[in-house]
Write a protein that holds these residues in place. Structure first.
Motif, PDB file in Angstrom:
ATOM      1  N   PHE A   1      -5.768  -2.464  -4.643  1.00  0.00           N
ATOM      2  CA  PHE A   1      -6.337  -1.238  -5.195  1.00  0.00           C
ATOM      3  C   PHE A   1      -7.332  -0.620  -4.220  1.00  0.00           C
ATOM      4  O   PHE A   1      -7.328   0.581  -3.968  1.00  0.00           O
ATOM      5  CB  PHE A   1      -7.002  -1.519  -6.549  1.00  0.00           C
ATOM      6  N   GLU A   2      -8.177  -1.441  -3.626  1.00  0.00           N
ATOM      7  CA  GLU A   2      -9.201  -0.943  -2.713  1.00  0.00           C
ATOM      8  C   GLU A   2      -8.588  -0.351  -1.444  1.00  0.00           C
ATOM      9  O   GLU A   2      -9.026   0.703  -0.975  1.00  0.00           O
ATOM     10  CB  GLU A   2     -10.172  -2.086  -2.378  1.00  0.00           C
ATOM     11  N   ALA A   3      -7.569  -1.003  -0.901  1.00  0.00           N
ATOM     12  CA  ALA A   3      -6.892  -0.468   0.287  1.00  0.00           C
ATOM     13  C   ALA A   3      -6.203   0.856  -0.040  1.00  0.00           C
ATOM     14  O   ALA A   3      -6.253   1.809   0.746  1.00  0.00           O
ATOM     15  CB  ALA A   3      -5.880  -1.483   0.826  1.00  0.00           C
ATOM     16  N   VAL A   4      -5.589   0.918  -1.207  1.00  0.00           N
ATOM     17  CA  VAL A   4      -4.933   2.154  -1.638  1.00  0.00           C
ATOM     18  C   VAL A   4      -5.976   3.254  -1.805  1.00  0.00           C
ATOM     19  O   VAL A   4      -5.754   4.396  -1.397  1.00  0.00           O
ATOM     20  CB  VAL A   4      -4.128   1.936  -2.933  1.00  0.00           C
ATOM     21  N   MET A   5      -7.126   2.922  -2.402  1.00  0.00           N
ATOM     22  CA  MET A   5      -8.187   3.918  -2.568  1.00  0.00           C
ATOM     23  C   MET A   5      -8.548   4.543  -1.227  1.00  0.00           C
ATOM     24  O   MET A   5      -8.622   5.768  -1.107  1.00  0.00           O
ATOM     25  CB  MET A   5      -9.451   3.288  -3.169  1.00  0.00           C
ATOM     26  N   PHE A   6      -8.781   3.698  -0.218  1.00  0.00           N
ATOM     27  CA  PHE A   6      -9.200   4.222   1.081  1.00  0.00           C
ATOM     28  C   PHE A   6      -8.154   5.177   1.650  1.00  0.00           C
ATOM     29  O   PHE A   6      -8.480   6.304   2.046  1.00  0.00           O
ATOM     30  CB  PHE A   6      -9.466   3.084   2.075  1.00  0.00           C
TER      31      PHE A   6
ATOM     32  N   MET B   1     -15.348   1.945  -1.125  1.00  0.00           N
ATOM     33  CA  MET B   1     -14.330   2.984  -0.932  1.00  0.00           C
ATOM     34  C   MET B   1     -14.835   4.328  -1.462  1.00  0.00           C
ATOM     35  O   MET B   1     -14.581   5.377  -0.867  1.00  0.00           O
ATOM     36  CB  MET B   1     -13.022   2.609  -1.632  1.00  0.00           C
ATOM     37  N   ILE B   2     -15.585   4.296  -2.561  1.00  0.00           N
ATOM     38  CA  ILE B   2     -16.184   5.515  -3.112  1.00  0.00           C
ATOM     39  C   ILE B   2     -17.218   6.073  -2.128  1.00  0.00           C
ATOM     40  O   ILE B   2     -17.318   7.287  -1.938  1.00  0.00           O
ATOM     41  CB  ILE B   2     -16.799   5.248  -4.503  1.00  0.00           C
ATOM     42  N   LYS B   3     -17.972   5.201  -1.470  1.00  0.00           N
ATOM     43  CA  LYS B   3     -18.919   5.669  -0.451  1.00  0.00           C
ATOM     44  C   LYS B   3     -18.187   6.341   0.698  1.00  0.00           C
ATOM     45  O   LYS B   3     -18.661   7.349   1.242  1.00  0.00           O
ATOM     46  CB  LYS B   3     -19.764   4.507   0.080  1.00  0.00           C
TER      47      LYS B   3
ATOM     48  N   LEU C   1      -4.001   5.225  -9.739  1.00  0.00           N
ATOM     49  CA  LEU C   1      -3.460   4.556  -8.563  1.00  0.00           C
ATOM     50  C   LEU C   1      -2.922   3.209  -9.050  1.00  0.00           C
ATOM     51  O   LEU C   1      -3.704   2.271  -9.257  1.00  0.00           O
ATOM     52  CB  LEU C   1      -4.542   4.362  -7.490  1.00  0.00           C
ATOM     53  N   PRO C   2      -1.622   3.103  -9.289  1.00  0.00           N
ATOM     54  CA  PRO C   2      -1.047   1.920  -9.952  1.00  0.00           C
ATOM     55  C   PRO C   2      -0.959   0.699  -9.035  1.00  0.00           C
ATOM     56  O   PRO C   2       0.106   0.328  -8.558  1.00  0.00           O
ATOM     57  CB  PRO C   2       0.332   2.412 -10.381  1.00  0.00           C
ATOM     58  N   ALA C   3      -2.097   0.075  -8.794  1.00  0.00           N
ATOM     59  CA  ALA C   3      -2.171  -1.076  -7.901  1.00  0.00           C
ATOM     60  C   ALA C   3      -2.839  -2.255  -8.598  1.00  0.00           C
ATOM     61  O   ALA C   3      -3.623  -2.074  -9.535  1.00  0.00           O
ATOM     62  CB  ALA C   3      -2.960  -0.701  -6.648  1.00  0.00           C
ATOM     63  N   GLN C   4      -2.568  -3.434  -8.095  1.00  0.00           N
ATOM     64  CA  GLN C   4      -3.195  -4.644  -8.629  1.00  0.00           C
ATOM     65  C   GLN C   4      -4.706  -4.598  -8.427  1.00  0.00           C
ATOM     66  O   GLN C   4      -5.197  -4.188  -7.373  1.00  0.00           O
ATOM     67  CB  GLN C   4      -2.629  -5.859  -7.903  1.00  0.00           C
ATOM     68  N   THR C   5      -5.429  -5.008  -9.453  1.00  0.00           N
ATOM     69  CA  THR C   5      -6.886  -5.165  -9.379  1.00  0.00           C
ATOM     70  C   THR C   5      -7.208  -6.593  -9.789  1.00  0.00           C
ATOM     71  O   THR C   5      -6.312  -7.383 -10.090  1.00  0.00           O
ATOM     72  CB  THR C   5      -7.609  -4.195 -10.341  1.00  0.00           C
TER      73      THR C   5
ATOM     74  N   VAL D   1       0.849  -1.200   0.000  1.00  0.00           N
ATOM     75  CA  VAL D   1       0.000   0.000   0.000  1.00  0.00           C
ATOM     76  C   VAL D   1       0.882   1.246   0.000  1.00  0.00           C
ATOM     77  O   VAL D   1       0.668   2.178  -0.780  1.00  0.00           O
ATOM     78  CB  VAL D   1      -0.981   0.005   1.193  1.00  0.00           C
ATOM     79  N   ALA D   2       1.891   1.248   0.868  1.00  0.00           N
ATOM     80  CA  ALA D   2       2.800   2.403   0.959  1.00  0.00           C
ATOM     81  C   ALA D   2       3.530   2.649  -0.360  1.00  0.00           C
ATOM     82  O   ALA D   2       3.706   3.805  -0.768  1.00  0.00           O
ATOM     83  CB  ALA D   2       3.795   2.196   2.095  1.00  0.00           C
ATOM     84  N   ALA D   3       3.914   1.586  -1.042  1.00  0.00           N
ATOM     85  CA  ALA D   3       4.632   1.739  -2.311  1.00  0.00           C
ATOM     86  C   ALA D   3       3.746   2.391  -3.373  1.00  0.00           C
ATOM     87  O   ALA D   3       4.192   3.281  -4.105  1.00  0.00           O
ATOM     88  CB  ALA D   3       5.144   0.380  -2.799  1.00  0.00           C
ATOM     89  N   VAL D   4       2.490   1.985  -3.441  1.00  0.00           N
ATOM     90  CA  VAL D   4       1.574   2.578  -4.426  1.00  0.00           C
ATOM     91  C   VAL D   4       1.299   4.036  -4.069  1.00  0.00           C
ATOM     92  O   VAL D   4       1.326   4.914  -4.935  1.00  0.00           O
ATOM     93  CB  VAL D   4       0.261   1.782  -4.541  1.00  0.00           C
ATOM     94  N   LEU D   5       1.054   4.311  -2.788  1.00  0.00           N
ATOM     95  CA  LEU D   5       0.822   5.699  -2.373  1.00  0.00           C
ATOM     96  C   LEU D   5       2.044   6.556  -2.679  1.00  0.00           C
ATOM     97  O   LEU D   5       1.903   7.716  -3.081  1.00  0.00           O
ATOM     98  CB  LEU D   5       0.471   5.768  -0.889  1.00  0.00           C
TER      99      LEU D   5
END
Length: 185
Positions: free
Chosen positions: A151-156, A50-52, A129-133, A14-18
């Protein structure tokens, strides 16, 4: 791998994507949000959750934010912004809502891991957000987290950091946000 090792690896991912997305993607998302008259938001599945969470925080910021599909979501029009999530690049429901918003004169912002996908290509603004989906979760070098969880954890986390940035830009305090929190819980 032990649970502690799994936890360390997941948080490092998560930290790497952020680290790749911040600050540029947060700054790119700020202006469309702050310039919108009204904001409608939509996502499917866990991305939708996450959008909510983002919709709730935008509301706490005092912005006119609504989840598409809620009974009280107003009509979208010129001057409005539709924020959608399409991690793997496309979902048929998201694509349909993007088309409807654009035909009504609204701008569209897409949060995605795949900026070359159909939905991001049709958006006015793209937050990458360049994360695995789930689109690429079978890659053996991929995330320790299942399916689209990275991806979802990064979104949050990204959305929470975005809110901190918006608070700083607007001068809003934590107490100002708290005053907008519901008292109906």
């Amino acid at each position: 791998m032990t649970l502690s090792e799994l936890g360390s690896r997941a948080t490092a991912e998560v930290a790497a994507v952020l680290g790749q997305a911040l600050p540029d993607q947060a700054e790119a998302m700020s202006a469309p949000i702050l310039n919108a008259r009204r904001i409608a938001l939509y996502g499917v599945g866990r991305e939708g959750l996450m959008i909510k969470a983002l919709a709730m925080r935008l509301f706490h910021m005092g912005l006119d934010a609504h989840m598409v599909g809620d009974m009280t979501t107003p009509r979208i029009a010129t001057g409005d912004l539709l924020i959608v999530s399409a991690g793997p690049g496309s979902f048929s429901t998201v694509a349909g809502l993007v088309e409807e918003a654009r035909s009504a004169g609204a701008k569209v912002l897409c949060v995605t891991a795949e900026p070359g996908g159909a939905v991001p290509r049709s958006a006015d603004y793209v937050v990458h957000l360049p994360a695995q989906t789930m689109a690429n979760d079978r890659d053996v070098s991929g995330s320790v987290l299942p399916m689209g969880s990275l991806f979802e954890a990064v979104m949050f986390m990204f959305f929470e950091i975005l809110i901190l940035h918006l608070r700083a830009v607007t001068g809003m305090s934590a107490d100002d946000m708290r005053a907008n929190h519901t008292n109906m819980e």
